[in-house]
Design a protein around this motif. Sequence first.
Motif, PDB file in Angstrom:
ATOM      1  N   TYR A  65       5.183  -1.480   0.555  1.00  0.00           N
ATOM      2  CA  TYR A  65       4.574  -0.193   0.915  1.00  0.00           C
ATOM      3  C   TYR A  65       5.442   0.942   0.411  1.00  0.00           C
ATOM      4  O   TYR A  65       6.666   0.913   0.545  1.00  0.00           O
ATOM      5  CB  TYR A  65       4.428  -0.053   2.433  1.00  0.00           C
ATOM      6  N   ASP A  66       4.786   1.960  -0.171  1.00  0.00           N
ATOM      7  CA  ASP A  66       5.448   3.199  -0.547  1.00  0.00           C
ATOM      8  C   ASP A  66       5.045   4.266   0.456  1.00  0.00           C
ATOM      9  O   ASP A  66       4.067   4.108   1.201  1.00  0.00           O
ATOM     10  CB  ASP A  66       5.026   3.648  -1.947  1.00  0.00           C
ATOM     11  N   MET A  67       5.779   5.382   0.463  1.00  0.00           N
ATOM     12  CA  MET A  67       5.458   6.494   1.331  1.00  0.00           C
ATOM     13  C   MET A  67       5.449   7.780   0.525  1.00  0.00           C
ATOM     14  O   MET A  67       6.369   8.048  -0.249  1.00  0.00           O
ATOM     15  CB  MET A  67       6.479   6.617   2.467  1.00  0.00           C
ATOM     16  N   LEU A  68       4.386   8.563   0.707  1.00  0.00           N
ATOM     17  CA  LEU A  68       4.266   9.877   0.092  1.00  0.00           C
ATOM     18  C   LEU A  68       4.242  10.900   1.227  1.00  0.00           C
ATOM     19  O   LEU A  68       3.306  10.923   2.031  1.00  0.00           O
ATOM     20  CB  LEU A  68       2.987   9.973  -0.741  1.00  0.00           C
ATOM     21  N   VAL A  69       5.285  11.730   1.301  1.00  0.00           N
ATOM     22  CA  VAL A  69       5.408  12.735   2.357  1.00  0.00           C
ATOM     23  C   VAL A  69       4.934  14.076   1.809  1.00  0.00           C
ATOM     24  O   VAL A  69       5.428  14.540   0.777  1.00  0.00           O
ATOM     25  CB  VAL A  69       6.865  12.845   2.855  1.00  0.00           C
ATOM     26  N   LEU A  85       1.174   6.257  -7.664  1.00  0.00           N
ATOM     27  CA  LEU A  85       1.928   5.431  -6.724  1.00  0.00           C
ATOM     28  C   LEU A  85       1.240   4.098  -6.453  1.00  0.00           C
ATOM     29  O   LEU A  85       1.910   3.078  -6.274  1.00  0.00           O
ATOM     30  CB  LEU A  85       2.173   6.184  -5.428  1.00  0.00           C
ATOM     31  N   LEU A  86      -0.068   4.077  -6.426  1.00  0.00           N
ATOM     32  CA  LEU A  86      -0.775   2.807  -6.234  1.00  0.00           C
ATOM     33  C   LEU A  86      -0.562   1.877  -7.422  1.00  0.00           C
ATOM     34  O   LEU A  86      -0.578   0.657  -7.260  1.00  0.00           O
ATOM     35  CB  LEU A  86      -2.269   3.041  -6.006  1.00  0.00           C
ATOM     36  N   ASP A  87      -0.356   2.459  -8.573  1.00  0.00           N
ATOM     37  CA  ASP A  87      -0.135   1.663  -9.783  1.00  0.00           C
ATOM     38  C   ASP A  87       1.305   1.189  -9.937  1.00  0.00           C
ATOM     39  O   ASP A  87       1.603   0.403 -10.828  1.00  0.00           O
ATOM     40  CB  ASP A  87      -0.525   2.457 -11.033  1.00  0.00           C
ATOM     41  N   THR A  88       2.223   1.638  -9.084  1.00  0.00           N
ATOM     42  CA  THR A  88       3.639   1.306  -9.271  1.00  0.00           C
ATOM     43  C   THR A  88       3.982  -0.124  -8.898  1.00  0.00           C
ATOM     44  O   THR A  88       4.954  -0.668  -9.391  1.00  0.00           O
ATOM     45  CB  THR A  88       4.571   2.233  -8.467  1.00  0.00           C
ATOM     46  N   LYS A  89       3.214  -0.720  -8.010  1.00  0.00           N
ATOM     47  CA  LYS A  89       3.492  -2.088  -7.575  1.00  0.00           C
ATOM     48  C   LYS A  89       2.200  -2.882  -7.569  1.00  0.00           C
ATOM     49  O   LYS A  89       1.155  -2.350  -7.223  1.00  0.00           O
ATOM     50  CB  LYS A  89       4.076  -2.100  -6.154  1.00  0.00           C
ATOM     51  N   PRO A  90       2.265  -4.168  -7.921  1.00  0.00           N
ATOM     52  CA  PRO A  90       1.063  -4.995  -7.809  1.00  0.00           C
ATOM     53  C   PRO A  90       0.682  -5.181  -6.351  1.00  0.00           C
ATOM     54  O   PRO A  90       1.508  -5.001  -5.452  1.00  0.00           O
ATOM     55  CB  PRO A  90       1.476  -6.324  -8.442  1.00  0.00           C
ATOM     56  N   GLN A  91      -0.586  -5.555  -6.124  1.00  0.00           N
ATOM     57  CA  GLN A  91      -1.078  -5.732  -4.758  1.00  0.00           C
ATOM     58  C   GLN A  91      -0.332  -6.824  -4.018  1.00  0.00           C
ATOM     59  O   GLN A  91      -0.038  -6.715  -2.848  1.00  0.00           O
ATOM     60  CB  GLN A  91      -2.564  -6.040  -4.789  1.00  0.00           C
ATOM     61  N   SER A  92      -0.024  -7.891  -4.689  1.00  0.00           N
ATOM     62  CA  SER A  92       0.668  -8.994  -4.023  1.00  0.00           C
ATOM     63  C   SER A  92       1.478  -9.774  -5.040  1.00  0.00           C
ATOM     64  O   SER A  92       1.355  -9.581  -6.241  1.00  0.00           O
ATOM     65  CB  SER A  92      -0.345  -9.921  -3.346  1.00  0.00           C
ATOM     66  N   GLY A 105       0.800  -1.202   0.000  1.00  0.00           N
ATOM     67  CA  GLY A 105       0.000   0.000   0.000  1.00  0.00           C
ATOM     68  C   GLY A 105       0.835   1.254   0.000  1.00  0.00           C
ATOM     69  O   GLY A 105       2.000   1.260  -0.387  1.00  0.00           O
ATOM     70  N   LEU A 106       0.189   2.321   0.461  1.00  0.00           N
ATOM     71  CA  LEU A 106       0.776   3.650   0.438  1.00  0.00           C
ATOM     72  C   LEU A 106       0.492   4.339   1.763  1.00  0.00           C
ATOM     73  O   LEU A 106      -0.655   4.391   2.204  1.00  0.00           O
ATOM     74  CB  LEU A 106       0.165   4.460  -0.710  1.00  0.00           C
ATOM     75  N   VAL A 107       1.544   4.853   2.389  1.00  0.00           N
ATOM     76  CA  VAL A 107       1.408   5.690   3.577  1.00  0.00           C
ATOM     77  C   VAL A 107       1.561   7.130   3.112  1.00  0.00           C
ATOM     78  O   VAL A 107       2.570   7.488   2.513  1.00  0.00           O
ATOM     79  CB  VAL A 107       2.476   5.350   4.643  1.00  0.00           C
ATOM     80  N   ILE A 108       0.547   7.938   3.384  1.00  0.00           N
ATOM     81  CA  ILE A 108       0.584   9.368   3.073  1.00  0.00           C
ATOM     82  C   ILE A 108       0.746  10.075   4.400  1.00  0.00           C
ATOM     83  O   ILE A 108      -0.081   9.899   5.308  1.00  0.00           O
ATOM     84  CB  ILE A 108      -0.709   9.819   2.373  1.00  0.00           C
ATOM     85  N   CYS A 109       1.801  10.870   4.534  1.00  0.00           N
ATOM     86  CA  CYS A 109       2.083  11.423   5.861  1.00  0.00           C
ATOM     87  C   CYS A 109       2.809  12.755   5.796  1.00  0.00           C
ATOM     88  O   CYS A 109       3.256  13.191   4.741  1.00  0.00           O
ATOM     89  CB  CYS A 109       2.901  10.432   6.676  1.00  0.00           C
ATOM     90  N   GLY A 110       2.928  13.361   6.969  1.00  0.00           N
ATOM     91  CA  GLY A 110       3.746  14.545   7.150  1.00  0.00           C
ATOM     92  C   GLY A 110       5.178  14.136   7.414  1.00  0.00           C
ATOM     93  O   GLY A 110       5.479  12.945   7.593  1.00  0.00           O
ATOM     94  N   PRO A 111       6.086  15.113   7.495  1.00  0.00           N
ATOM     95  CA  PRO A 111       7.507  14.782   7.633  1.00  0.00           C
ATOM     96  C   PRO A 111       7.954  14.377   9.036  1.00  0.00           C
ATOM     97  O   PRO A 111       8.974  13.714   9.188  1.00  0.00           O
ATOM     98  CB  PRO A 111       8.205  16.072   7.212  1.00  0.00           C
ATOM     99  N   ALA A 118       9.331  10.747   9.295  1.00  0.00           N
ATOM    100  CA  ALA A 118       8.818   9.960   8.173  1.00  0.00           C
ATOM    101  C   ALA A 118       9.927   9.097   7.573  1.00  0.00           C
ATOM    102  O   ALA A 118       9.686   7.955   7.172  1.00  0.00           O
ATOM    103  CB  ALA A 118       8.223  10.875   7.110  1.00  0.00           C
ATOM    104  N   GLY A 119      11.145   9.628   7.527  1.00  0.00           N
ATOM    105  CA  GLY A 119      12.263   8.849   6.999  1.00  0.00           C
ATOM    106  C   GLY A 119      12.516   7.590   7.804  1.00  0.00           C
ATOM    107  O   GLY A 119      12.812   6.529   7.248  1.00  0.00           O
ATOM    108  N   HIS A 120      12.388   7.687   9.130  1.00  0.00           N
ATOM    109  CA  HIS A 120      12.581   6.515   9.984  1.00  0.00           C
ATOM    110  C   HIS A 120      11.448   5.512   9.777  1.00  0.00           C
ATOM    111  O   HIS A 120      11.691   4.304   9.689  1.00  0.00           O
ATOM    112  CB  HIS A 120      12.676   6.939  11.440  1.00  0.00           C
ATOM    113  N   ILE A 121      10.222   6.010   9.696  1.00  0.00           N
ATOM    114  CA  ILE A 121       9.083   5.117   9.450  1.00  0.00           C
ATOM    115  C   ILE A 121       9.302   4.357   8.142  1.00  0.00           C
ATOM    116  O   ILE A 121       9.085   3.149   8.079  1.00  0.00           O
ATOM    117  CB  ILE A 121       7.760   5.907   9.384  1.00  0.00           C
ATOM    118  N   GLN A 122       9.760   5.063   7.118  1.00  0.00           N
ATOM    119  CA  GLN A 122       9.924   4.432   5.807  1.00  0.00           C
ATOM    120  C   GLN A 122      10.925   3.298   5.860  1.00  0.00           C
ATOM    121  O   GLN A 122      10.768   2.290   5.193  1.00  0.00           O
ATOM    122  CB  GLN A 122      10.310   5.473   4.761  1.00  0.00           C
ATOM    123  N   THR A 123      11.949   3.416   6.687  1.00  0.00           N
ATOM    124  CA  THR A 123      12.927   2.331   6.785  1.00  0.00           C
ATOM    125  C   THR A 123      12.328   1.091   7.444  1.00  0.00           C
ATOM    126  O   THR A 123      12.868  -0.005   7.298  1.00  0.00           O
ATOM    127  CB  THR A 123      14.179   2.756   7.596  1.00  0.00           C
TER     128      THR A 123
END
Length: 127
Positions: free
Chosen positions: A73-77, A113-120, A49-55, A62-67
Motif C-alpha cells: 500500500y502507498d499513501m498520498l497525503v 501511484l497505482l502503476d508503481t507496484k503490481p497488484q500482487s 493499493g493506495l490510501v488518499i488522505c489528509g494529514p 497520516a505518518g503513523h497510519i503509513q507506518t
Amino acid sequence: MRSIIVAFPDIIHANKIRDVLLQSGYTVRGTATSGSMTLVQVTSNPGGGLVICGPLFPDMSAGHIQTLLPEDYDMLVLASSGAMNIGYEPRDGLYTLALPLRSKDLVASVQMLLDTKPQSFSDLIRI
C-alpha cells in the motif's frame, strides 16, 4: 487493479475526493474518517493499493497510519502547504500533494501511484 481508500476526518471531503475518482473511472473500495477506520479498510482490501488522505485524524497522523500499512500500500497525503509536516520521516510509499489541487492533477497522481507496484506477487511472475 489495486484498491483505493479515501480517508479524511470530514466525510464531506472524503466524498468529494471519492466522487472525482469515480467520475474518472476508478473504483474506490472504501472511505474512512479516522486512522483506525482506514486500517480496517486496508485489511478488508488485501492485495495492495493506495490510501488518499489528509494529514491528521482524531486518533492518529497520516505518518503513523503509513507506518502500519502493508508494504503493498502507498499513501498520498493531500494537505495545504502549511500542513505538510505530518509527523513522518520521508520513506518509500509516502507521497504528498499540496492543496488547492485541480481534479486532473489528483487523477494523474493517482494513476502514477497505482502503476508503481503490481497488484500482487503473482503479477511479478507472469510468463
